[in-house]
Design an enzyme around this catalytic site. Structure first.
Site: not given
Ligand code: THU
Length: 157
Positions: A74, A72, A114, A111, A61, A63
């Site tokens: 994935e 995210c 995704c 999420c 991920n 940010e």
């Molecule tokens: N995140 C993911 O990389 N994948 C997911 O399926 C859920 C959330 C990341 C997004 C963000 O950078 C951090 O996790 C917190 O939500």
């Protein structure tokens, strides 16, 4: 008329019960999660995509201070696969996470955004791909199709 949908998945106490190839992908996903850029959430996610040609595409991920601009793990991995290997069938996707926000024995469930991307990545190919989710205490669940994670995805019914 009442209708229902059942989702089947496999539940393993430890990812060592998976075939060696899948275990290696779980380890790669954990390893790439260290590359997450997650200064805002402190939640590090790793994803590993296995393609039919044997290529493994990894993502973490990423940010951004403008929070919705981040992505995210994935989706990073699936979009990289789509960008670089558009004709290659995806066989398997592993998603793992670590961080204080995630209890040691809990599995990260991806999420909704995704899931929508997973479903469309799968719909671009003729066969489904497996999705494997693993907790930090190594419990593992495996779906045989991305569609199982998002019944009633955007589209028509
Ligand atoms: N995140 C993911 O990389 N994948 C997911 O399926 C859920 C959330 C990341 C997004 C963000 O950078 C951090 O996790 C917190 O939500």
């Amino acid at each position: 008329m009442k209708k229902s949908i059942a989702v089947e998945y496999e539940d393993f106490a430890d990812y060592s019960e998976l075939p060696e190839l899948e275990q290696n992908l779980v380890e790669k996903a954990y390893s790439i999660s260290s590359n997450a850029y997650a200064p805002y959430s402190n939640f590090k996610v790793g994803a590993a995509v296995l393609l039919e040609n044997g290529e493994v595409v990894l993502g973490s991920n990423q940010e951004n201070i403008a929070y919705p601009s981040g992505l995210c793990a994935e989706r990073v991995a699936l979009f990289y696969a789509g960008a670089n290997f558009p004709a290659e069938t995806i066989k398997l996707l592993v998603i793992v996470a670590k961080g204080d926000l995630l209890p040691f024995d809990k599995i990260l469930s991806p999420c909704g955004s995704c899931r929508q991307v997973l479903v469309e990545s799968e719909s671009r190919q003729t066969e489904p791909f497996q999705v494997i989710l693993v907790s930090q205490n190594r419990r593992t669940i495996r779906f045989s199709s991305a569609k199982d994670l998002l019944p009633f995805a955007f589209g028509t019914i």
